[in-house]
Design an enzyme around this catalytic site. Structure first.
Site, PDB file in Angstrom:
ATOM      1  N   ASP A 132       0.848  -1.201   0.000  1.00  0.00           N
ATOM      2  CA  ASP A 132       0.000   0.000   0.000  1.00  0.00           C
ATOM      3  C   ASP A 132       0.880   1.246   0.000  1.00  0.00           C
ATOM      4  O   ASP A 132       2.044   1.197   0.417  1.00  0.00           O
ATOM      5  CB  ASP A 132      -0.876   0.029   1.267  1.00  0.00           C
TER       6      ASP A 132
HETATM    7  N1  URA Z   1      -1.173  -5.961   3.871  1.00  0.00           N
HETATM    8  C1  URA Z   1      -1.673  -4.704   3.877  1.00  0.00           C
HETATM    9  O1  URA Z   1      -2.729  -4.463   4.453  1.00  0.00           O
HETATM   10  N2  URA Z   1      -0.989  -3.734   3.244  1.00  0.00           N
HETATM   11  C2  URA Z   1       0.198  -3.938   2.623  1.00  0.00           C
HETATM   12  O2  URA Z   1       0.790  -2.989   2.089  1.00  0.00           O
HETATM   13  C3  URA Z   1       0.715  -5.246   2.630  1.00  0.00           C
HETATM   14  C4  URA Z   1       0.013  -6.241   3.251  1.00  0.00           C
END
Ligand code: URA
Length: 229
Positions: free
Chosen positions: A101
């Site tokens: 993310d």
């Molecule tokens: N899980 C998440 O919620 N975000 C990420 O960036 C990676 C794994």
């Protein structure tokens, strides 16, 4: 392979740019200037442009320490992408093997080898990912068992695969999962009534993030690191 295709792949030129320079007789094949973009060439053919031998490089593999605010896409109209952080002349084919993310930091693998990336991202291969998680609320002891039994995500049928939760302090933990569902870690903690405030990926499979890489820095993988997947 066609001559224009080789030029594109080796230099990052577009197909039409490659065709133009060939038609302008700027490219020599085995010592002779040629005009046909469709001419067949192979690994043994000596192709020269601007005094430089044009060769197809092998597949490329990088690890990057992703900062916050950078997206795991190839191109984005609004944000800097992980690919923008690479100081490589030719970015053709490079893609992320497992997204993070925008607000997650840490290990991102980038390659132009689709089969290699598939072994990292495909659920069938169950490649482990290890995250350091900071939470708003203290961890409760029962969570280790709940995560091991498989968390049920809101809006999804069935449970997540067993995950290993290792509490580190009251509000921080290491979480090891072997799937890559959308926002998985955040949704797993949301499912047990907690909230992730910071997330950092420290390892993919047997490959930890190189701690000498500052945020935004990257390096090529060593051969033995590539062979881990
Ligand atoms: N899980 C998440 O919620 N975000 C990420 O960036 C990676 C794994």
């Amino acid at each position: 392979m066609r001559l224009d295709k080789l030029l594109c792949h080796a230099t990052g030129l577009s197909r039409s740019q490659a065709q133009k320079i060939i038609r302008r007789l700027e490219v020599e094949v085995d010592g002779v200037a040629v005009r046909d973009p469709a001419m067949a060439v192979d690994a043994a053919t000596a192709v020269v442009w601007q005094g430089r031998e044009i060769k197809l490089s092998g597949p490329r593999y990088f690890m990057l320490n992703k900062p916050q605010g950078v997206v795991s896409a190839t191109v984005d109209a609004q944000y800097t992408t992980v690919i923008d952080l690479l100081d490589e002349g030719n970015l053709r084919g490079l893609h992320v093997a497992g997204r993070l993310d925008i607000d997650t930091t840490g290990l991102v693998l980038i390659s132009d080898d689709g089969e290699w990336s598939h072994r990292i991202t495909s659920p069938r291969h169950r490649c482990e990912k290890s995250y350091l998680v900071t939470l708003t609320d203290p961890l409760d002891d029962s969570l280790v068992e709940q995560f091991a039994a498989g968390i049920e995500l809101k809006g999804e049928k069935g449970r997540c695969k067993a995950a290993r939760l290792e509490p580190l302090t009251a509000n921080t933990a290491r979480l090891i999962i072997s799937e890559g569902k959308y926002h998985q870690v955040k949704r797993m903690f949301a499912a047990v009534g907690n909230h992730v405030v910071a997330l950092h990926r420290e390892r993919i499979g047997g490959l930890p993030l190189d701690e000498t890489l500052a945020e935004g820095e990257y390096r090529a993988l060593h051969e033995e690191e590539v062979r881990l997947f």
